[in-house]
Design a protein around this motif. Sequence first.
Motif, PDB file in Angstrom:
ATOM      1  N   LEU A 165       1.209  11.068  -9.154  1.00  0.00           N
ATOM      2  CA  LEU A 165       0.261  11.368 -10.221  1.00  0.00           C
ATOM      3  C   LEU A 165      -0.502  12.656  -9.947  1.00  0.00           C
ATOM      4  O   LEU A 165      -0.823  13.404 -10.888  1.00  0.00           O
ATOM      5  CB  LEU A 165      -0.711  10.202 -10.405  1.00  0.00           C
ATOM      6  N   ALA A 166      -0.783  12.933  -8.699  1.00  0.00           N
ATOM      7  CA  ALA A 166      -1.472  14.181  -8.367  1.00  0.00           C
ATOM      8  C   ALA A 166      -0.643  15.389  -8.783  1.00  0.00           C
ATOM      9  O   ALA A 166      -1.171  16.378  -9.304  1.00  0.00           O
ATOM     10  CB  ALA A 166      -1.774  14.228  -6.876  1.00  0.00           C
ATOM     11  N   SER A 178      -0.719   1.543 -11.646  1.00  0.00           N
ATOM     12  CA  SER A 178      -2.024   1.850 -12.241  1.00  0.00           C
ATOM     13  C   SER A 178      -2.038   1.766 -13.760  1.00  0.00           C
ATOM     14  O   SER A 178      -3.089   1.887 -14.381  1.00  0.00           O
ATOM     15  CB  SER A 178      -2.498   3.241 -11.800  1.00  0.00           C
ATOM     16  N   ARG A 223      -0.564  15.444 -12.808  1.00  0.00           N
ATOM     17  CA  ARG A 223      -1.839  15.800 -13.433  1.00  0.00           C
ATOM     18  C   ARG A 223      -2.226  17.248 -13.163  1.00  0.00           C
ATOM     19  O   ARG A 223      -2.882  17.889 -13.992  1.00  0.00           O
ATOM     20  CB  ARG A 223      -2.913  14.844 -12.945  1.00  0.00           C
ATOM     21  N   GLU A 259       2.473   6.343  -5.524  1.00  0.00           N
ATOM     22  CA  GLU A 259       2.083   6.579  -6.916  1.00  0.00           C
ATOM     23  C   GLU A 259       0.964   7.609  -7.000  1.00  0.00           C
ATOM     24  O   GLU A 259       0.989   8.494  -7.872  1.00  0.00           O
ATOM     25  CB  GLU A 259       1.659   5.274  -7.572  1.00  0.00           C
ATOM     26  N   ARG A 260      -0.009   7.539  -6.116  1.00  0.00           N
ATOM     27  CA  ARG A 260      -1.092   8.531  -6.129  1.00  0.00           C
ATOM     28  C   ARG A 260      -0.545   9.942  -5.904  1.00  0.00           C
ATOM     29  O   ARG A 260      -0.994  10.906  -6.548  1.00  0.00           O
ATOM     30  CB  ARG A 260      -2.133   8.185  -5.062  1.00  0.00           C
ATOM     31  N   ASP A 276       0.814  -1.203   0.000  1.00  0.00           N
ATOM     32  CA  ASP A 276       0.000   0.000   0.000  1.00  0.00           C
ATOM     33  C   ASP A 276       0.852   1.260   0.000  1.00  0.00           C
ATOM     34  O   ASP A 276       0.396   2.332  -0.414  1.00  0.00           O
ATOM     35  CB  ASP A 276      -0.992   0.006   1.158  1.00  0.00           C
ATOM     36  N   SER A 310      -2.522   5.855 -18.643  1.00  0.00           N
ATOM     37  CA  SER A 310      -3.634   6.796 -18.618  1.00  0.00           C
ATOM     38  C   SER A 310      -3.310   7.946 -19.563  1.00  0.00           C
ATOM     39  O   SER A 310      -2.147   8.189 -19.886  1.00  0.00           O
ATOM     40  CB  SER A 310      -3.895   7.318 -17.201  1.00  0.00           C
ATOM     41  N   LEU A 317       1.318   2.081  -3.668  1.00  0.00           N
ATOM     42  CA  LEU A 317       0.105   2.673  -4.230  1.00  0.00           C
ATOM     43  C   LEU A 317      -0.067   4.116  -3.771  1.00  0.00           C
ATOM     44  O   LEU A 317      -0.435   4.993  -4.571  1.00  0.00           O
ATOM     45  CB  LEU A 317      -1.106   1.843  -3.826  1.00  0.00           C
ATOM     46  N   ALA A 318       0.208   4.381  -2.488  1.00  0.00           N
ATOM     47  CA  ALA A 318       0.057   5.743  -1.973  1.00  0.00           C
ATOM     48  C   ALA A 318       1.084   6.682  -2.585  1.00  0.00           C
ATOM     49  O   ALA A 318       0.777   7.837  -2.920  1.00  0.00           O
ATOM     50  CB  ALA A 318       0.176   5.734  -0.452  1.00  0.00           C
TER      51      ALA A 318
END
Length: 271
Positions: A58-59, A75, A62, A54-55, A48, A78, A51-52
């Motif tokens: 990406l934030a 992920s 983006r 990576e988020r 996890d 995209s 995953l955290a």
Amino acid sequence: MGVIPNDSTTSDARLAVAAASAGAEVVRARYGSRLARFDKGAGDFATDADLAAERAILAVLRAQRPDDAVTAEESGHSGATGASRRWLVDPLCGTLNYAVGTMLVAVNVALSSGGETTAAASADPFSGEVFFTDGETAYVRSGGTDVVLAPSPDSRLVDVNLDPPFPNAPGFTATGLLADPGFAARFRPRVVSTTLAVAWVAAGRRAAYVTDGHLDGSVHFAAGIALCRAAGCVVTGLRGQPLHTGVGGLVAAADAETHAALLELIRDRVG
């Protein structure tokens, strides 16, 4: 997290640093906590924390580059399929190290544009260093200061990737290279098990890095390769061919002499 540093490098390089730093902050904060594991098959897994991180990365990307495409380790793809600009994101390179409490990991972010990596950053969450490039010069940021990277063969340390896959086996294997008397006579092996070691070649902390595998578009290796190229290292495939062609693999060496010596050791092992 995600504040773009105000420095003199190009905006894409600044963004790569900001994104990698955001991921590194998460990795550092989660270290030592209870980690959920998510099986990916063939002995691989994510946590996890992956995953955290990576988020968080990406934030940042983006928010600043909403029209760019992204390929991320966890992920996937995209954004527009045919986008000319694509960010490659590896939120935690060295997950197994991290999961067992070993502080040898990297957070990698790279921008591929027009077939070239034009900006990249590789962050060490525990030293606080961020190795980065604008595609022309490579730097390390530490304590708010940027220093140009200077490769050196003086350590004689060669980091070798022992993780599969090994597409050139049985002809070439990393263990076979390490067992060669010629290798032992000239070099000393290291196995860090994270692509942070590729950045260390650019920084003069390793004489070279060797791996088998097909690495084109790899989220793991794109940042380190870009750092080595910008720092002036010699970077080829296993047979000295242009990277991402032929038998594949990677030999990134601090100088031509070290590169030639490694190719001599590898040459008879690669079909």
